[in-house]
Scaffold this active site. Structure first.
Site, PDB file in Angstrom:
ATOM      1  N   ARG A  11       0.448  -0.799  -0.141  1.00  0.00           N
ATOM      2  CA  ARG A  11       0.266  -0.157   0.034  1.00  0.00           C
ATOM      3  C   ARG A  11       0.690   1.484   0.199  1.00  0.00           C
ATOM      4  NH1 ARG A  11      -2.488   0.532   5.698  1.00  0.00           N
ATOM      5  NH2 ARG A  11      -0.768   2.374   5.403  1.00  0.00           N
ATOM      6  N   HIS A  30      -4.244   3.905   4.917  1.00  0.00           N
ATOM      7  CA  HIS A  30      -5.035   3.508   4.614  1.00  0.00           C
ATOM      8  C   HIS A  30      -6.464   4.301   4.266  1.00  0.00           C
ATOM      9  CE1 HIS A  30      -7.326   0.481   6.180  1.00  0.00           C
ATOM     10  NE2 HIS A  30      -8.211   0.834   6.752  1.00  0.00           N
ATOM     11  N   TYR A  46       4.058   5.034  11.415  1.00  0.00           N
ATOM     12  CA  TYR A  46       4.771   3.674  11.700  1.00  0.00           C
ATOM     13  C   TYR A  46       5.143   3.270  10.818  1.00  0.00           C
ATOM     14  CZ  TYR A  46      -0.142   3.200   8.869  1.00  0.00           C
ATOM     15  OH  TYR A  46      -0.275   3.055   7.489  1.00  0.00           O
TER      16      TYR A  46
END
Length: 391
Positions: free
Chosen positions: A286, A290, A299
Site C-alpha cells: 500500500r 490506509h 508507523y
C-alpha cells in the site's frame, strides 16, 4: 501452490511451496513480469489473453491501471478539498485489482471490500458512483445486478461470508460444473491482510471448504492492517493458511498484472468447474495511506516505501512495452489524455452530485413498501413540511 486431487498442473508439491517468507515475497511467488519489465516463465502458470492478441491485451492492462490510478489520485485530491468525507486509497495495488478484474467472466460475481476501485472499473461501475458513497450522498449508487459487482462492504471481512453463501446458491442453481463456458460461474471475494484475522473470513473458509463452494478468496496483502505490519498478524505466509481449511492457496506477485491475471483466471476456472475454493494472496504494498484520515509516516519507514516504488506495477508494464517496441509515444500520449479527461469528469461530476432528499431513506428498504414503513415515511414527510415557511 498446494495441490489438490483432480487439479493436475495447478501447483507444485506441498514440500516445495512451504519455503521461508521473504521480504520480496519468497521463492514461492508466481511472477511473469519482473519489476525491470522482463518476461519470465513459470512452470504452472502462463499469460493467456484468449481471443485478444497478447500485445493488445497488455496495452489494455496498462491503460486500465493508468486510469484506475487517476481515479484514486482525483478522489484523494477531492477529499483534501473537502468534497469527500473520506477515501480509501489503492495506490500501488492497481495490478492486483486489474489482473483480478479482467480475469472475470460476465456471469461471475464480485464481493468487494471498500478499496476495489479498479475492480469496479473493470465491471463497468461509473467512478462517480464510488465518489457518491464517500461523499455521503448515497449508499452506493449502482445496481449490483447490472454488473455482478456487489456494494462496498465497510464491515471488515463480512463480504467473505456473503460471497460464500452466494457461491453455494450458484451450486444449487446449477451454474457450476456443467461444462458450458457461458453458463458456469464463480464468485470472488476481495479482502486485505488485516481482514484475514477476522472471524468472518475464517468462518467463510470453513463453509467454502465444507461445501466445495465455487469461490476465490482474493487477499491483497499490502503489508499493513492500517498500522499493524503483516509480521504481527501471522506466523506463516497468508496463502499457506488455506491448507488448514483443505483447499489450495497460492502467492502471486500482486504488482505483476500478467501473473495476477493468470493466477486468478486459473482459480476462477477451477471454481467454475466445481473443484471448490482457492485462496489467492496477491503480495503487494500500500503505497498510500490506509484512508485519507491515516498518516502512514507515523508507523512505517520511508525506506520501505522507496523500495516498493521500484516495483511500481504501471512502470514495469510501460518499460516492457517500450523495450519491445509494442507501443509508440502516441499510445502513451493518448492514455494520458484519456486520464486527464477522466479526471475532469470526476472533479466536475463529484461537485454536481445532488444531496439526497431526506425521504429517500425510505426507498429500496424492501422490494415492496410495507404499511409500517409507509406510515413512518408519511409521518416524517409531515414533520418536514412543518418547517416550510418558518423563519
Amino acid at each position: 501452490m498446494t495441490q489438490q486431487p483432480g487439479s493436475p498442473g495447478f501447483g507444485p508439491d506441498l514440500a516445495e511451496v512451504f519455503g521461508p517468507s521473504q521480504s520480496d515475497g519468497g521463492p514461492e511467488l508466481v511472477q511473469l513480469l519482473t519489476p525491470e519489465g522482463e518476461r519470465v516463465e513459470h512452470p504452472d502458470f502462463r499469460f493467456d489473453s484468449g481471443d485478444v492478441p497478447e500485445d493488445e491485451a497488455i496495452r489494455g492492462f496498462y491503460r486500465d491501471m493508468v486510469l484506475t490510478r487517476r481515479i484514486d489520485t482525483e478522489a484523494t485530491a477531492l477529499q483534501r478539498h473537502g468534497e469527500l468525507g473520506i477515501w480509501a486509497q489503492l495506490l500501488g495495488q492497481e495490478a492486483a485489482q486489474i489482473g483480478a478484474g479482467r480475469a472475470l467472466r460476465p456471469q461471475d460475481y464480485v464481493f468487494p471490500t471498500y478499496r476495489e476501485h479498479g475492480v469496479a472499473y473493470c465491471r463497468g461501475v461509473d467512478p462517480l458512483n464510488l465518489l457518491g458513497l464517500f461523499r455521503g450522498v448515497d449508499h452506493g449508487g449502482w445496481n449490483p445486478n447490472d454488473n455482478n459487482f456487489g456494494l462496498y462492504t465497510i464491515v471488515i471481512g463480512a463480504q467473505c461470508l456473503h460471497a460464500t453463501g452466494y457461491a453455494m446458491g450458484m451450486q444449487r442453481d446449477g451454474v457450476v460444473g456443467t461444462g458450458d463456458p457461458d453458463r458456469d460461474a464463480a464468485v470472488i471475494a476481495h479482502f486485505g491482510d488485516g481482514a484475514s484475522s477476522q472471524g468472518d473470513v475464517n468462518e467463510a473458509f470453513i463453509f467454502a471448504a465444507s461445501y466445495n463452494a465455487p469461490v476465490v478468496f482474493f487477499c491483497q496483502n499490502n503489508q499493513w492492517a492500517i498500522s499493524e505490519p503483516i509480521e504481527r498478524q501471522t506466523r506463516i505466509p497468508l496463502y499457506q493458511r488455506a491448507l488448514g481449511f483443505g483447499f489450495p492457496g497460492i502467492r502471486v506477485d500482486g504488482n505483476d498484472v500478467l501473473a495476477t491475471y493468470a493466477v486468478t483466471q486459473a482459480a476462477l476456472q477451477r471454481a467454475r468447474e466445481g473443484q471448490g475454493p482457492t485462496f489467492v494472496e496477491a503480495y503487494t504494498y500500500r503505497m498510500g495511506a490506509h484512508t485519507t484520515t491515516d498518516d502512514p509516516t507515523r508507523y512505517r519507514l520511508s525506506d520501505d516505501v522507496e523500495h516498493w516504488k521500484l516495483k511500481d506495477p504501471i512502470a514495469r508494464v510501460e518499460v516492457y512495452l517500450k523495450r519491445n517496441g509494442l507501443a509508440e509515444d502516441d499510445f502513451f500520449a493518448a492514455v494520458r489524455t484519456e486520464a486527464d479527461e477522466l479526471g475532469h469528469h470526476l472533479r466536475e461530476g463529484c461537485r454536481a452530485l445532488p444531496d439526497p432528499s431526506p425521504l429517500s431513506m425510505f426507498d429500496h428498504v424492501y422490494a415492496e413498501m410495507t404499511d409500517e414503513l409507509a406510515a413512518e415515511r408519511d409521518g416524517f414527510a409531515a414533520y418536514l413540511e412543518s418547517f416550510e415557511g418558518a423563519h
